[in-house]
Scaffold this active site. Structure first.
Site, PDB file in Angstrom:
ATOM      1  N   SER A  10      55.229  -7.260   7.699  1.00 57.37           N
ATOM      2  CA  SER A  10      56.502  -6.571   7.831  1.00 57.37           C
ATOM      3  C   SER A  10      57.032  -5.929   6.536  1.00 57.37           C
ATOM      4  O   SER A  10      56.559  -5.928   5.484  1.00 57.37           O
ATOM      5  CB  SER A  10      57.811  -7.743   8.195  1.00 57.37           C
ATOM      6  OG  SER A  10      57.999  -8.560   7.050  1.00 57.37           O
ATOM      7  N   CYS A  67      50.681  -3.245  15.502  1.00 54.23           N
ATOM      8  CA  CYS A  67      51.699  -2.203  14.410  1.00 54.23           C
ATOM      9  C   CYS A  67      51.936  -0.749  14.741  1.00 54.23           C
ATOM     10  O   CYS A  67      53.036  -0.419  14.917  1.00 54.23           O
ATOM     11  CB  CYS A  67      51.256  -2.315  12.864  1.00 54.23           C
ATOM     12  SG  CYS A  67      49.403  -1.761  13.048  1.00 54.23           S
ATOM     13  N   LYS A 125      45.150 -14.929   2.204  1.00 50.75           N
ATOM     14  CA  LYS A 125      46.243 -15.689   2.737  1.00 50.75           C
ATOM     15  C   LYS A 125      46.583 -15.307   4.054  1.00 50.75           C
ATOM     16  O   LYS A 125      47.044 -14.171   4.333  1.00 50.75           O
ATOM     17  CB  LYS A 125      47.474 -15.430   1.767  1.00 50.75           C
ATOM     18  CG  LYS A 125      48.384 -16.699   1.832  1.00 50.75           C
ATOM     19  CD  LYS A 125      48.830 -16.911   3.072  1.00 50.75           C
ATOM     20  CE  LYS A 125      50.371 -16.546   3.646  1.00 50.75           C
ATOM     21  NZ  LYS A 125      50.718 -16.920   5.038  1.00 50.75           N
ATOM     22  N   ALA A 145      59.988  -6.144   5.458  1.00 52.06           N
ATOM     23  CA  ALA A 145      60.804  -6.849   4.415  1.00 52.06           C
ATOM     24  C   ALA A 145      59.866  -7.692   3.528  1.00 52.06           C
ATOM     25  O   ALA A 145      60.230  -7.631   2.393  1.00 52.06           O
ATOM     26  CB  ALA A 145      61.593  -7.814   5.252  1.00 52.06           C
ATOM     27  N   THR A 146      58.769  -7.997   3.957  1.00 53.22           N
ATOM     28  CA  THR A 146      57.734  -9.131   3.179  1.00 53.22           C
ATOM     29  C   THR A 146      57.269  -7.752   1.988  1.00 53.22           C
ATOM     30  O   THR A 146      57.009  -8.200   0.974  1.00 53.22           O
ATOM     31  CB  THR A 146      56.781  -9.604   4.051  1.00 53.22           C
ATOM     32  OG1 THR A 146      57.551 -10.224   4.866  1.00 53.22           O
ATOM     33  CG2 THR A 146      56.016 -10.517   3.197  1.00 53.22           C
ATOM     34  N   GLY A 147      56.908  -6.586   2.717  1.00 57.27           N
ATOM     35  CA  GLY A 147      56.413  -5.447   1.942  1.00 57.27           C
ATOM     36  C   GLY A 147      57.322  -5.283   0.691  1.00 57.27           C
ATOM     37  O   GLY A 147      56.982  -5.222  -0.698  1.00 57.27           O
ATOM     38  N   GLU A 149      50.576  -2.084   4.600  1.00 59.66           N
ATOM     39  CA  GLU A 149      50.589  -1.474   5.864  1.00 59.66           C
ATOM     40  C   GLU A 149      51.712  -2.119   6.395  1.00 59.66           C
ATOM     41  O   GLU A 149      51.564  -3.398   7.029  1.00 59.66           O
ATOM     42  CB  GLU A 149      49.310  -1.681   6.212  1.00 59.66           C
ATOM     43  CG  GLU A 149      47.988  -1.037   6.004  1.00 59.66           C
ATOM     44  CD  GLU A 149      48.172   0.511   6.297  1.00 59.66           C
ATOM     45  OE1 GLU A 149      48.879   0.963   6.898  1.00 59.66           O
ATOM     46  OE2 GLU A 149      47.094   1.145   5.998  1.00 59.66           O
ATOM     47  N   GLU A 179      62.063  -2.506  15.872  1.00 62.75           N
ATOM     48  CA  GLU A 179      60.881  -2.717  16.279  1.00 62.75           C
ATOM     49  C   GLU A 179      60.652  -4.057  17.260  1.00 62.75           C
ATOM     50  O   GLU A 179      61.025  -5.022  16.770  1.00 62.75           O
ATOM     51  CB  GLU A 179      59.674  -3.062  14.972  1.00 62.75           C
ATOM     52  CG  GLU A 179      58.602  -3.048  15.511  1.00 62.75           C
ATOM     53  CD  GLU A 179      57.604  -3.380  14.185  1.00 62.75           C
ATOM     54  OE1 GLU A 179      58.068  -4.288  13.326  1.00 62.75           O
ATOM     55  OE2 GLU A 179      56.408  -3.156  14.344  1.00 62.75           O
TER      56      GLU A 179
HETATM   57  P1  NAD Z   1      55.394 -10.983   7.873  1.00 61.29           P
HETATM   58  O1  NAD Z   1      55.659  -9.837   6.848  1.00 61.29           O
HETATM   59  O2  NAD Z   1      56.281 -11.870   8.464  1.00 61.29           O
HETATM   60  O3  NAD Z   1      54.137 -11.630   7.323  1.00 61.29           O
HETATM   61  C1  NAD Z   1      52.973 -11.177   6.793  1.00 61.29           C
HETATM   62  C2  NAD Z   1      52.260 -12.138   5.823  1.00 61.29           C
HETATM   63  O4  NAD Z   1      53.030 -12.100   4.871  1.00 61.29           O
HETATM   64  C3  NAD Z   1      52.107 -13.688   6.351  1.00 61.29           C
HETATM   65  O5  NAD Z   1      50.905 -14.281   6.135  1.00 61.29           O
HETATM   66  C4  NAD Z   1      53.188 -14.173   5.626  1.00 61.29           C
HETATM   67  O6  NAD Z   1      52.936 -15.662   5.547  1.00 61.29           O
HETATM   68  C5  NAD Z   1      53.208 -13.630   4.320  1.00 61.29           C
HETATM   69  N1  NAD Z   1      54.495 -13.758   3.463  1.00 61.29           N
HETATM   70  C6  NAD Z   1      55.622 -14.020   3.925  1.00 61.29           C
HETATM   71  N2  NAD Z   1      56.589 -13.976   3.067  1.00 61.29           N
HETATM   72  C7  NAD Z   1      55.830 -13.483   1.893  1.00 61.29           C
HETATM   73  C8  NAD Z   1      56.162 -13.135   0.378  1.00 61.29           C
HETATM   74  N3  NAD Z   1      57.508 -13.157  -0.101  1.00 61.29           N
HETATM   75  N4  NAD Z   1      55.287 -12.837  -0.367  1.00 61.29           N
HETATM   76  C9  NAD Z   1      54.212 -12.762  -0.002  1.00 61.29           C
HETATM   77  N5  NAD Z   1      53.534 -12.729   1.303  1.00 61.29           N
HETATM   78  C10 NAD Z   1      54.533 -13.270   2.193  1.00 61.29           C
HETATM   79  O7  NAD Z   1      54.485  -9.881   9.288  1.00 61.29           O
HETATM   80  P2  NAD Z   1      54.455 -10.762  10.471  1.00 61.29           P
HETATM   81  O8  NAD Z   1      55.308 -10.883  11.341  1.00 61.29           O
HETATM   82  O9  NAD Z   1      53.108 -11.743  10.453  1.00 61.29           O
HETATM   83  O10 NAD Z   1      53.489  -9.403  11.044  1.00 61.29           O
HETATM   84  C11 NAD Z   1      54.425  -8.438  12.073  1.00 61.29           C
HETATM   85  C12 NAD Z   1      54.787  -7.311  11.111  1.00 61.29           C
HETATM   86  O11 NAD Z   1      53.594  -6.557  10.513  1.00 61.29           O
HETATM   87  C13 NAD Z   1      55.239  -5.903  11.995  1.00 61.29           C
HETATM   88  O12 NAD Z   1      56.639  -5.604  11.591  1.00 61.29           O
HETATM   89  C14 NAD Z   1      54.169  -5.130  12.163  1.00 61.29           C
HETATM   90  O13 NAD Z   1      54.529  -3.901  12.574  1.00 61.29           O
HETATM   91  C15 NAD Z   1      53.751  -5.466  10.873  1.00 61.29           C
HETATM   92  N6  NAD Z   1      52.127  -4.837  11.121  1.00 61.29           N
HETATM   93  C16 NAD Z   1      51.716  -3.710  10.382  1.00 61.29           C
HETATM   94  C17 NAD Z   1      50.201  -3.113  10.354  1.00 61.29           C
HETATM   95  C18 NAD Z   1      49.978  -2.032   9.718  1.00 61.29           C
HETATM   96  O14 NAD Z   1      48.722  -1.601   9.785  1.00 61.29           O
HETATM   97  N7  NAD Z   1      50.990  -1.229   9.299  1.00 61.29           N
HETATM   98  C19 NAD Z   1      49.293  -4.043  11.033  1.00 61.29           C
HETATM   99  C20 NAD Z   1      49.814  -5.264  11.725  1.00 61.29           C
HETATM  100  C21 NAD Z   1      51.241  -5.648  11.667  1.00 61.29           C
END
Ligand code: NAD
Length: 482
Positions: A235, A290, A183, A237-239, A256, A388
């Site tokens: 993010s 990230c 996804k 929050a989504t995690g 991650e 962040e």
């Molecule tokens: P995000 O959490 O907004 O979205 C990530 C994915 O999750 C998207 O595909 C989104 O559609 C999906 N999503 C949204 N709500 C969901 C739900 N309720 N259930 C399941 N999936 C859902 O993150 P983003 O804005 O795309 O990315 C930026 C963030 O990612 C930053 O905080 C960054 O630090 C982090 N990040 C972490 C790593 C790492 O390896 N730790 C790597 C890259 C980015």
């Protein structure tokens, strides 16, 4: 709309990868517009899936999984190597699509670099060994630890390094005999679907599928009874939402999540010698990384020199449209992220901090460009330090006492990476051991390697990727006792 599941094999004889062919393969004329963040022009249109599309993709992946797992490991290795070759053959069109959709320049550590990392990671994953471990063999007992496939893996990714992170999730999962449903982020679906299209030119049908969409599609996947493991990068929050939605089915998770990495500069550095390393640690992918350096703590003895050396490097790095070969920095990928960066820099300015360079975007120009910004004389409590920023603005905090610097570095609830900068490696390693982060780099920041485990501390997530640890993360350990 056509089905958003992308599993159609490429006809390699007639389908020489070109930009137009890749785009056509993943485009739905009735789909959602995807805009170029540098110009606002339409790059392509993608069909966003529904819950029913997720259900279909998961059912297909489940049906295909036993036959995929039954293949010899050597066959899966061979297919991963062929997949790497297919990416190399399509590298330039993939990089162009990535650059147009994500915004990152072709050159510098950006689009071409990301596509190159995809094939490199596939090859490294193919080369990684995960042998059976004999854990007890004392004459009475013989016990072995084996790693079996989990089943179906759901791979949910972000928009900053969309292709590379997809490969990080997909390559080990396939190697271990799992099938995968991807996804991609709603902001960068084209490049990920194009990548899957290329991979499906060599993989058997239904082993790897993708469903584009927004958070609801991700939520369906992460709560689906037919998905055994979720690899998530995004993010915090989504995690947290995924932890909740996966609880019912007790799914395995690799998370991650977000970071706010600290770097500590000790007083013994040569400011000019470390300036370029500091710069790219913070500004790789225009800060949308990230494990980028997001707050820098510099000892007062070298503070002014480090600031001056960073300004000099920053001014020499061209920012602009990704397809222009000279650029090494690009726009923010989306307006929401631009607004976050702009708000945080304004908060810093309002507090009396010094904007050394940048901080003054051209609001009439097209695209989400925010200039490279360095902020000095800033308090550790300032929002630009505490939140962040995920963009091209680095706060530089002055410290006198190392104890204070370590406390500031550790005070946040995230801990993805960190770095220590010093000409004394032992002194740097002693500080590194005290930092609450999944990785601490010495005199560098943010570099990843396919054989070195990577994962977060605190709310930056749990589980490891890469190397043998990464293979274990997409497998179920099984003990054979007897
Ligand atoms: P995000 O959490 O907004 O979205 C990530 C994915 O999750 C998207 O595909 C989104 O559609 C999906 N999503 C949204 N709500 C969901 C739900 N309720 N259930 C399941 N999936 C859902 O993150 P983003 O804005 O795309 O990315 C930026 C963030 O990612 C930053 O905080 C960054 O630090 C982090 N990040 C972490 C790593 C790492 O390896 N730790 C790597 C890259 C980015």
């Amino acid at each position: 709309m056509t089905t958003p599941t992308v599993a159609t094999p490429v006809d390699t004889a007639s389908d020489t990868p070109t930009y137009e062919r890749l785009l056509t393969a993943v485009t739905d004329p009735d789909g959602r517009e995807v805009l170029d963040p540098a110009t606002g022009e339409v790059v392509g249109r993608v069909a966003f899936g529904s819950a029913a599309d997720v259900d279909r993709a998961v059912a297909t992946a489940r049906a295909a999984q036993p036959a995929w797992a039954a293949r010899a490991d050597s066959e899966r290795i061979d297919l991963l190597l062929k997949a790497a070759d297919a990416i190399d053959a399509a590298a330039e069109p993939l990089a162009e699509l990535l650059s147009r959709e994500q915004g990152k320049p072709l050159n510098g550590p950006n689009a071409r670099f990301e596509v190159g990392a995809c094939s490199a990671w596939l090859r490294a994953t193919a080369a990684t060994e995960l042998p059976v471990e004999t854990v007890v063999d004392d004459g009475d007992t013989h016990a072995e630890l084996h790693y079996r496939p989990v089943g179906v893996v759901g791979a949910i990714g972000p928009w900053n390094w969309p292709m590379m992170i997809t490969i990080w999730q997909v390559a080990p999962a396939l190697r271990m005999g799992n099938t995968v449903v991807v996804k991609p982020s709603e902001h960068t679906p084209l490049s990920v679907l194009a990548l899957l299209h290329v991979l499906n030119g060599v993989l058997p049908a239904d082993v790897l599928t993708g469903v584009a969409g927004e958070g609801d599609v991700g939520a369906r996947l992460s709560s689906h009874a037919g998905v055994d493991k979720v690899m998530f990068t995004g993010s915090t929050a989504t995690g947290q939402a995924i932890i909740k939605s996966s609880a019912e089915t007790v799914k395995r998770l690799t998370l991650e999540l977000g970071g706010n990495d600290a770097g500590i500069v000790l007083p013994d550095v040569d400011p000019k010698a470390i300036a370029e390393g500091l710069f790219w640690g913070a500004f790789i992918n225009t800060g949308q990384t990230c494990a980028a350096l997001k707050r820098l703590y510099v000892h007062t003895d070298v503070y002014d020199e480090v600031c001056a050396a960073l300004v000099e490097v920053a001014k020499a790095m061209p920012m602009g449209r990704g397809l222009d070969e000279q650029n090494v920095l690009g726009p923010l990928q989306n307006r929401a992220q631009y607004e976050i960066v702009a708000r945080l820099v304004e908060a810093a300015r309002d507090s009396g901090a010094t904007i050394l360079t940048g901080g003054d975007p051209d609001t009439d120009a097209p695209g989400h460009f925010y200039p490279t910004t360095l902020v000095a004389d800033i308090d550790d409590q300032n929002p630009l330090v505490a939140e962040e920023q995920f963009g091209p603005a680095l706060p530089i905090v002055r410290y006198d006492d190392l104890e204070e610097a370590v406390a500031m570095a550790n005070r946040l609830d995230v801990g993805l990476g960190a770095s220590v900068w010093s000409s004394d490696r032992d002194a740097a390693r002693a500080v590194a051991a005290r930092l609450e982060a999944g990785t601490v780099w010495i005199n560098a920041h943010g570099g990843v390697h396919p054989m070195i485990p990577f994962g977060g501390h605190k709310r930056s997530g749990y589980g490891l990727e890469f190397g043998a640890e990464g293979l274990k993360a997409v497998a179920v350990p099984q003990v054979i006792n007897g």
